[in-house]
Design a protein around this motif. Structure first.
Motif, PDB file in Angstrom:
ATOM      1  N   ASN A 281       0.855  -1.188   0.000  1.00 28.89           N
ATOM      2  CA  ASN A 281       0.000   0.000   0.000  1.00 28.89           C
ATOM      3  C   ASN A 281       0.892   1.240   0.000  1.00 28.89           C
ATOM      4  OD1 ASN A 281       0.247   1.231   2.736  1.00 28.89           O
ATOM      5  ND2 ASN A 281      -0.663  -0.692   3.436  1.00 28.89           N
ATOM      6  N   LYS A 282       0.297   2.372  -0.305  1.00 32.54           N
ATOM      7  CA  LYS A 282       1.092   3.593  -0.488  1.00 32.54           C
ATOM      8  C   LYS A 282       1.748   4.087   0.788  1.00 32.54           C
ATOM      9  CE  LYS A 282      -2.761   6.786   0.040  1.00 32.54           C
ATOM     10  NZ  LYS A 282      -3.499   7.872  -0.576  1.00 32.54           N
ATOM     11  N   ASN A 283       1.374   3.548   1.945  1.00 32.55           N
ATOM     12  CA  ASN A 283       1.979   3.964   3.210  1.00 32.55           C
ATOM     13  C   ASN A 283       3.170   3.109   3.633  1.00 32.55           C
ATOM     14  OD1 ASN A 283       0.137   6.084   3.555  1.00 32.55           O
ATOM     15  ND2 ASN A 283      -1.369   4.701   4.432  1.00 32.55           N
ATOM     16  N   ASN A 284       3.476   2.041   2.893  1.00 39.30           N
ATOM     17  CA  ASN A 284       4.652   1.235   3.224  1.00 39.30           C
ATOM     18  C   ASN A 284       5.912   2.087   3.105  1.00 39.30           C
ATOM     19  OD1 ASN A 284       3.015  -1.335   1.504  1.00 39.30           O
ATOM     20  ND2 ASN A 284       3.491  -1.499   3.661  1.00 39.30           N
ATOM     21  N   LYS A 285       6.804   1.960   4.080  1.00 40.36           N
ATOM     22  CA  LYS A 285       8.001   2.805   4.086  1.00 40.36           C
ATOM     23  C   LYS A 285       8.911   2.564   2.884  1.00 40.36           C
ATOM     24  CE  LYS A 285      10.383  -0.228   7.365  1.00 40.36           C
ATOM     25  NZ  LYS A 285      10.909  -0.317   8.702  1.00 40.36           N
ATOM     26  N   TYR A 286       8.827   1.403   2.276  1.00 45.14           N
ATOM     27  CA  TYR A 286       9.683   1.075   1.138  1.00 45.14           C
ATOM     28  C   TYR A 286       9.031   1.409  -0.203  1.00 45.14           C
ATOM     29  CZ  TYR A 286       6.837  -3.031   2.126  1.00 45.14           C
ATOM     30  OH  TYR A 286       5.799  -3.858   2.430  1.00 45.14           O
ATOM     31  N   PHE A 287       7.764   1.826  -0.212  1.00 45.51           N
ATOM     32  CA  PHE A 287       7.089   2.172  -1.462  1.00 45.51           C
ATOM     33  C   PHE A 287       7.507   3.568  -1.896  1.00 45.51           C
ATOM     34  CE2 PHE A 287       3.523   4.036  -3.826  1.00 45.51           C
ATOM     35  CZ  PHE A 287       3.436   3.127  -4.858  1.00 45.51           C
ATOM     36  N   LYS A 288       8.000   3.703  -3.127  1.00 44.33           N
ATOM     37  CA  LYS A 288       8.410   5.005  -3.654  1.00 44.33           C
ATOM     38  C   LYS A 288       7.325   5.579  -4.556  1.00 44.33           C
ATOM     39  CE  LYS A 288      13.349   4.297  -3.370  1.00 44.33           C
ATOM     40  NZ  LYS A 288      14.625   4.320  -4.057  1.00 44.33           N
TER      41      LYS A 288
END
Length: 130
Positions: A25-32
């Motif tokens: 999801n867009k809140n994952n720390k690894y998602f850019k």
């Protein structure tokens, strides 16, 4: 550079009718950012790779089966091996400029890869493994 590869456990919600496997999801720390998602099947004992993204980060998971990934800064150099699948459901965050290959340890496995750009053949290098 291999130390920059990260692995995070993902949520798997048990359900008698079939488990729910959370992925991203867009809140994952690894998602850019979102570029493209692709799925690749791989048969047992077959090897896909070597793959190399010059600029793209890869977010890789295996919702079906079990896959052994091999990562390297140089194909002939030091290797890092990570095995994931439904039983140890996880995501591997692979920064740009890392070579990787993979093989299924079960009859058939499904690999999901999300990259932060649209796939571009000029951005990706491939060296086949016989």
């Amino acid at each position: 550079m291999l130390s920059k590869i990260k692995i995070y456990k993902l949520d798997k919600l048990k359900n008698l009718k079939g488990d729910v496997l959370k992925y991203l999801n867009k809140n994952n720390k690894y998602f850019k950012k979102f570029g493209e998602v692709y799925f690749t099947e791989i048969k047992k004992k077959k090897i896909k790779g070597w793959n190399f993204h010059k600029k793209c980060q890869c977010l890789i998971t295996v919702p079906v089966g079990k896959v052994k990934f091999v990562f390297a800064e140089k194909i002939s150099g030091r290797k890092k091996v990570i095995t994931i699948g439904k039983k140890n459901y996880s995501i591997i965050v692979v920064p740009p400029r890392i070579w990787f290959s993979f093989t299924s340890l079960e009859k058939i496995s499904l690999v999901v890869n999300t990259i932060n750009e649209i796939h571009n053949n000029k951005e990706t290098l491939k060296v086949p493994i016989n």
